[in-house]
Design a protein around this motif. Structure first.
Motif, PDB file in Angstrom:
ATOM      1  N   ALA A  78      34.126   5.015 -22.578  1.00 60.60           N
ATOM      2  CA  ALA A  78      34.227   4.099 -23.725  1.00 60.60           C
ATOM      3  C   ALA A  78      33.536   4.641 -24.967  1.00 60.60           C
ATOM      4  CB  ALA A  78      33.636   2.737 -23.349  1.00 60.60           C
ATOM      5  N   ASN A  79      32.742   5.679 -24.817  1.00 63.52           N
ATOM      6  CA  ASN A  79      32.028   6.257 -25.960  1.00 63.52           C
ATOM      7  C   ASN A  79      32.520   7.661 -26.280  1.00 63.52           C
ATOM      8  OD1 ASN A  79      29.737   4.363 -26.907  1.00 63.52           O
ATOM      9  ND2 ASN A  79      29.613   4.255 -24.672  1.00 63.52           N
ATOM     10  N   ASN A  80      33.854   7.823 -26.228  1.00 59.31           N
ATOM     11  CA  ASN A  80      34.492   9.101 -26.596  1.00 59.31           C
ATOM     12  C   ASN A  80      33.899  10.301 -25.862  1.00 59.31           C
ATOM     13  OD1 ASN A  80      36.205   7.872 -28.468  1.00 59.31           O
ATOM     14  ND2 ASN A  80      34.513   7.768 -29.932  1.00 59.31           N
ATOM     15  N   ARG A  81      33.604  10.093 -24.592  1.00 64.02           N
ATOM     16  CA  ARG A  81      33.064  11.184 -23.757  1.00 64.02           C
ATOM     17  C   ARG A  81      31.824  11.831 -24.384  1.00 64.02           C
ATOM     18  NH1 ARG A  81      38.490  11.207 -21.778  1.00 64.02           N
ATOM     19  NH2 ARG A  81      38.388  11.424 -19.526  1.00 64.02           N
ATOM     20  N   ASP A  82      30.969  11.004 -24.935  1.00 61.57           N
ATOM     21  CA  ASP A  82      29.704  11.492 -25.507  1.00 61.57           C
ATOM     22  C   ASP A  82      28.863  12.089 -24.367  1.00 61.57           C
ATOM     23  OD1 ASP A  82      27.207  11.849 -26.574  1.00 61.57           O
ATOM     24  OD2 ASP A  82      27.005   9.818 -27.382  1.00 61.57           O
ATOM     25  N   PRO A  83      28.483  13.383 -24.472  1.00 61.13           N
ATOM     26  CA  PRO A  83      27.710  14.012 -23.381  1.00 61.13           C
ATOM     27  C   PRO A  83      26.418  13.240 -23.064  1.00 61.13           C
ATOM     28  CG  PRO A  83      28.285  15.628 -25.090  1.00 61.13           C
ATOM     29  CD  PRO A  83      28.745  14.296 -25.589  1.00 61.13           C
ATOM     30  N   LYS A  84      25.898  12.501 -24.060  1.00 59.68           N
ATOM     31  CA  LYS A  84      24.667  11.738 -23.805  1.00 59.68           C
ATOM     32  C   LYS A  84      24.922  10.532 -22.911  1.00 59.68           C
ATOM     33  CE  LYS A  84      21.828  13.211 -27.544  1.00 59.68           C
ATOM     34  NZ  LYS A  84      21.510  13.117 -28.932  1.00 59.68           N
ATOM     35  N   GLN A  85      26.209  10.258 -22.621  1.00 60.92           N
ATOM     36  CA  GLN A  85      26.532   9.146 -21.722  1.00 60.92           C
ATOM     37  C   GLN A  85      26.862   9.634 -20.305  1.00 60.92           C
ATOM     38  OE1 GLN A  85      26.499   5.860 -22.055  1.00 60.92           O
ATOM     39  NE2 GLN A  85      26.265   5.504 -24.240  1.00 60.92           N
ATOM     40  N   VAL A  86      26.710  10.930 -20.037  1.00 60.66           N
ATOM     41  CA  VAL A  86      26.932  11.434 -18.668  1.00 60.66           C
ATOM     42  C   VAL A  86      25.805  10.879 -17.788  1.00 60.66           C
ATOM     43  CG1 VAL A  86      27.006  13.491 -17.198  1.00 60.66           C
ATOM     44  CG2 VAL A  86      28.094  13.529 -19.453  1.00 60.66           C
ATOM     45  N   PRO A  87      26.140  10.256 -16.655  1.00 60.70           N
ATOM     46  CA  PRO A  87      25.099   9.643 -15.826  1.00 60.70           C
ATOM     47  C   PRO A  87      23.901  10.564 -15.560  1.00 60.70           C
ATOM     48  CG  PRO A  87      27.238   9.029 -14.994  1.00 60.70           C
ATOM     49  CD  PRO A  87      27.493  10.002 -16.103  1.00 60.70           C
ATOM     50  N   ALA A  88      24.186  11.813 -15.194  1.00 60.02           N
ATOM     51  CA  ALA A  88      23.070  12.725 -14.867  1.00 60.02           C
ATOM     52  C   ALA A  88      22.177  12.946 -16.086  1.00 60.02           C
ATOM     53  CB  ALA A  88      23.616  14.055 -14.368  1.00 60.02           C
ATOM     54  N   TYR A  89      22.773  13.074 -17.259  1.00 59.26           N
ATOM     55  CA  TYR A  89      21.969  13.277 -18.466  1.00 59.26           C
ATOM     56  C   TYR A  89      21.095  12.048 -18.732  1.00 59.26           C
ATOM     57  CZ  TYR A  89      20.461  13.890 -23.230  1.00 59.26           C
ATOM     58  OH  TYR A  89      19.659  13.988 -24.345  1.00 59.26           O
ATOM     59  N   LYS A  90      21.715  10.875 -18.593  1.00 61.74           N
ATOM     60  CA  LYS A  90      20.984   9.634 -18.905  1.00 61.74           C
ATOM     61  C   LYS A  90      19.735   9.484 -18.042  1.00 61.74           C
ATOM     62  CE  LYS A  90      24.923   7.068 -18.809  1.00 61.74           C
ATOM     63  NZ  LYS A  90      25.918   6.003 -19.032  1.00 61.74           N
ATOM     64  N   ILE A  91      19.866   9.799 -16.773  1.00 58.63           N
ATOM     65  CA  ILE A  91      18.704   9.581 -15.893  1.00 58.63           C
ATOM     66  C   ILE A  91      17.705  10.737 -15.984  1.00 58.63           C
ATOM     67  CG2 ILE A  91      19.605  10.566 -13.700  1.00 58.63           C
ATOM     68  CD1 ILE A  91      17.647   7.245 -14.084  1.00 58.63           C
ATOM     69  N   GLN A  92      18.228  11.967 -16.153  1.00 63.65           N
ATOM     70  CA  GLN A  92      17.306  13.114 -16.252  1.00 63.65           C
ATOM     71  C   GLN A  92      16.471  13.031 -17.529  1.00 63.65           C
ATOM     72  OE1 GLN A  92      16.528  15.532 -14.169  1.00 63.65           O
ATOM     73  NE2 GLN A  92      18.077  15.281 -12.572  1.00 63.65           N
ATOM     74  N   SER A  93      17.078  12.536 -18.621  1.00 65.76           N
ATOM     75  CA  SER A  93      16.369  12.514 -19.900  1.00 65.76           C
ATOM     76  C   SER A  93      15.429  11.314 -20.026  1.00 65.76           C
ATOM     77  CB  SER A  93      17.378  12.510 -21.052  1.00 65.76           C
ATOM     78  OG  SER A  93      18.175  11.339 -20.974  1.00 65.76           O
ATOM     79  N   THR A  94      15.438  10.438 -19.037  1.00 65.39           N
ATOM     80  CA  THR A  94      14.540   9.266 -19.086  1.00 65.39           C
ATOM     81  C   THR A  94      13.579   9.324 -17.889  1.00 65.39           C
ATOM     82  OG1 THR A  94      16.295   7.984 -18.007  1.00 65.39           O
ATOM     83  CG2 THR A  94      16.106   7.802 -20.418  1.00 65.39           C
ATOM     84  N   LEU A  95      14.058   8.864 -16.730  1.00 59.27           N
ATOM     85  CA  LEU A  95      13.181   8.873 -15.544  1.00 59.27           C
ATOM     86  C   LEU A  95      12.718  10.292 -15.204  1.00 59.27           C
ATOM     87  CD1 LEU A  95      11.860   7.424 -13.140  1.00 59.27           C
ATOM     88  CD2 LEU A  95      14.011   7.701 -11.885  1.00 59.27           C
ATOM     89  N   GLY A  96      13.656  11.248 -15.238  1.00 60.29           N
ATOM     90  CA  GLY A  96      13.294  12.635 -14.906  1.00 60.29           C
ATOM     91  C   GLY A  96      12.195  13.140 -15.824  1.00 60.29           C
ATOM     92  N   GLU A  97      12.312  12.817 -17.100  1.00 61.96           N
ATOM     93  CA  GLU A  97      11.350  13.296 -18.097  1.00 61.96           C
ATOM     94  C   GLU A  97       9.981  12.612 -17.910  1.00 61.96           C
ATOM     95  OE1 GLU A  97      12.248  15.793 -19.733  1.00 61.96           O
ATOM     96  OE2 GLU A  97      10.523  15.940 -21.064  1.00 61.96           O
ATOM     97  N   ILE A  98       9.997  11.324 -17.599  1.00 63.37           N
ATOM     98  CA  ILE A  98       8.724  10.602 -17.381  1.00 63.37           C
ATOM     99  C   ILE A  98       7.958  11.254 -16.220  1.00 63.37           C
ATOM    100  CG2 ILE A  98       7.697   8.414 -16.606  1.00 63.37           C
ATOM    101  CD1 ILE A  98       9.944   6.944 -18.086  1.00 63.37           C
ATOM    102  N   ILE A  99       8.706  11.616 -15.182  1.00 65.70           N
ATOM    103  CA  ILE A  99       8.053  12.234 -14.015  1.00 65.70           C
ATOM    104  C   ILE A  99       7.575  13.640 -14.364  1.00 65.70           C
ATOM    105  CG2 ILE A  99       8.423  13.046 -11.648  1.00 65.70           C
ATOM    106  CD1 ILE A  99      10.204  10.590 -11.220  1.00 65.70           C
ATOM    107  N   ARG A 100       8.412  14.390 -15.063  1.00 63.09           N
ATOM    108  CA  ARG A 100       7.995  15.757 -15.440  1.00 63.09           C
ATOM    109  C   ARG A 100       6.733  15.714 -16.309  1.00 63.09           C
ATOM    110  NH1 ARG A 100      13.515  16.768 -14.873  1.00 63.09           N
ATOM    111  NH2 ARG A 100      14.096  15.917 -16.891  1.00 63.09           N
ATOM    112  N   ARG A 101       6.631  14.669 -17.156  1.00 66.25           N
ATOM    113  CA  ARG A 101       5.449  14.571 -18.039  1.00 66.25           C
ATOM    114  C   ARG A 101       4.300  13.794 -17.391  1.00 66.25           C
ATOM    115  NH1 ARG A 101       7.603  12.801 -23.989  1.00 66.25           N
ATOM    116  NH2 ARG A 101       9.568  13.918 -23.996  1.00 66.25           N
ATOM    117  N   LYS A 102       4.440  13.486 -16.113  1.00 67.49           N
ATOM    118  CA  LYS A 102       3.419  12.745 -15.360  1.00 67.49           C
ATOM    119  C   LYS A 102       3.016  11.443 -16.080  1.00 67.49           C
ATOM    120  CE  LYS A 102       1.129  16.469 -12.747  1.00 67.49           C
ATOM    121  NZ  LYS A 102       2.244  17.299 -12.496  1.00 67.49           N
ATOM    122  N   GLY A 103       4.002  10.755 -16.624  1.00 66.52           N
ATOM    123  CA  GLY A 103       3.754   9.452 -17.255  1.00 66.52           C
ATOM    124  C   GLY A 103       3.236   9.530 -18.680  1.00 66.52           C
TER     125      GLY A 103
END
Ligand code: SF4
Ligand code: SF4
Length: 364
Positions: A78-103
């Motif tokens: 629905a968002n013109n295949r915006d790469p920022k809407q790829v499920p893996a990107y969405k979770i890696q750039s949020t939860l994944g990043e929080i864990i990599r930065r140790k909170g």
């Protein structure tokens, strides 16, 4: 650490607190306060260490970034295949990043994470069925919402919704007395057409304990009468509990884990008190997920099941049609072409695909 009067890390657990939040139209002040809300990084990291188990850690690590999950997400399409809407990107750039930065993330990061966790994922779990590694991004977003909620970064409506469960044991401000009154009133309205129709309250040992969505009592009371009519025609021995009748959980959407447990426990308490043979839940898919699929784990039940067998409304309906308790007039079958939507919660999350199709076979 600055905390707002409306936007803060404390759950709302009084009727006054809910009224005050509701008075802040569209959460104007709430979101202004959120811009100044500090992240408690120590608490965030400690919570992750205590609650982020091997399944989520493994999923985050083994993601091959292949992008095969992209087309399965309707928000990506629905968002013109915006790469920022790829499920893996969405979770890696949020939860994944929080864990990599140790909170160690700041306010701006959490504001962005909140936006992604609620506005860019519905936790429908569709991408999980397409990922070759079985990585379920919807489950991970559900977990991430819990971290956001703990830090006070939760949408205004969700904070209110979770608060409703804490105060009313229901997703909206309906007391048990209001609920019973509404159910009885709606049944009385149909009594003339269906003689003997009644709503049995708190009957012990019934074959069915019926539970609903508070929204039905507040906005769609005819749904209550329709359920009573079908149980009546089918000759069921059924009851409703006067307490523990709410099947839904906005707390689950909000990530308020404590309220999730509190809510589902109220339904399990009703099961223990009334000892029905089975519980039949209303049609609401997320309610089924909350009470039947995920609820047992929130409540710490070792067997992963509710205290009594609990089925979705379509399972009861298919059974009633199969056994002839309910019959469809062949002349009233639907003649137009129809399609059936496989729902996220009771089909993808609970395998009721064939049951839904069986019902369609009787009516189309
Ligand atoms: S399909 Fe699975 S492995 Fe591939 S990018 Fe998506 S989540 Fe990662
Ligand atoms: S769970 Fe659903 S909404 Fe969320 S990323 Fe996956 S497909 Fe998209």
């Amino acid at each position: 650490m600055p905390e707002g009067t409306l936007c803060n890390k404390k759950p709302v657990d009084t009727a006054e607190g809910i009224t005050t939040l509701l008075a802040d139209q569209s959460g104007k002040k709430y979101y202004e306060e959120m811009k100044r809300l500090e992240v408690d990084s120590d608490l965030l990291w400690k919570t992750i260490q205590n609650t982020c188990k091997s399944r989520i850690r493994t999923w985050l690590e083994i993601c091959a970034h292949c992008g095969m999950c992209a087309d399965s997400c309707f928000l990506y399409l629905a968002n013109n295949r915006d790469p920022k809407q790829v499920p893996a990107y969405k979770i890696q750039s949020t939860l994944g990043e929080i864990i990599r930065r140790k909170g160690k993330v700041d306010n701006a990061f959490m504001l962005h994470t909140m936006e992604v966790a609620w506005a860019q994922c519905t936790c429908c779990n569709r991408c999980g069925t397409y990922c070759p590694h079985g990585i379920d991004t919807g489950i991970m977003f559900g977990y991430l919402r819990g971290l956001c909620y703990q830090q006070g970064f939760v949408p205004w409506e969700m904070k209110i919704g979770a608060g409703m469960h804490r105060v009313y044991n229901a997703q909206m401000d309906i007391t048990s007395e209001d609920y019973i009154d509404t159910f009885q009133w709606m049944v009385e309205e149909s009594e003339e057409e269906y003689p003997g129709l009644k709503v049995p309250v708190d009957v012990e040992g019934a074959d069915i304990m019926y539970t609903v969505n508070a929204r039905e009592a507040k906005h769609y009371p005819e749904d209550l009468a329709e359920a009573a009519i079908l149980f009546h025609i089918a000759g069921e021995n059924w009851t409703i509990p006067s307490k523990g009748w709410e099947l839904t959980s906005l707390a689950m959407f909000a990530g308020d884990w404590a309220a999730c447990k509190m809510q589902v426990q109220s339904v399990y308490d009703a099961m223990e008190r009334l000892k029905p043979k089975r519980m039949v839940g209303t049609e609401c898919g997320h309610a089924h997920r909350a009470t039947v699929v995920e609820g047992p784990y929130w409540a710490g039940r070792k067997d992963g099941r509710p205290p009594v067998e609990s089925i979705h409304y379509i399972e009861w309906l298919a059974e009633a049609l199969r056994t002839g308790k309910l019959k469809i007039d062949p002349a009233k079958r639907i003649k137009e072409p129809c399609t059936l939507q496989d729902s996220c919660n009771y089909v993808r999350n609970h395998g009721l695909r064939e049951v839904a199709r069986e019902i369609v076979s009787y009516i189309v």
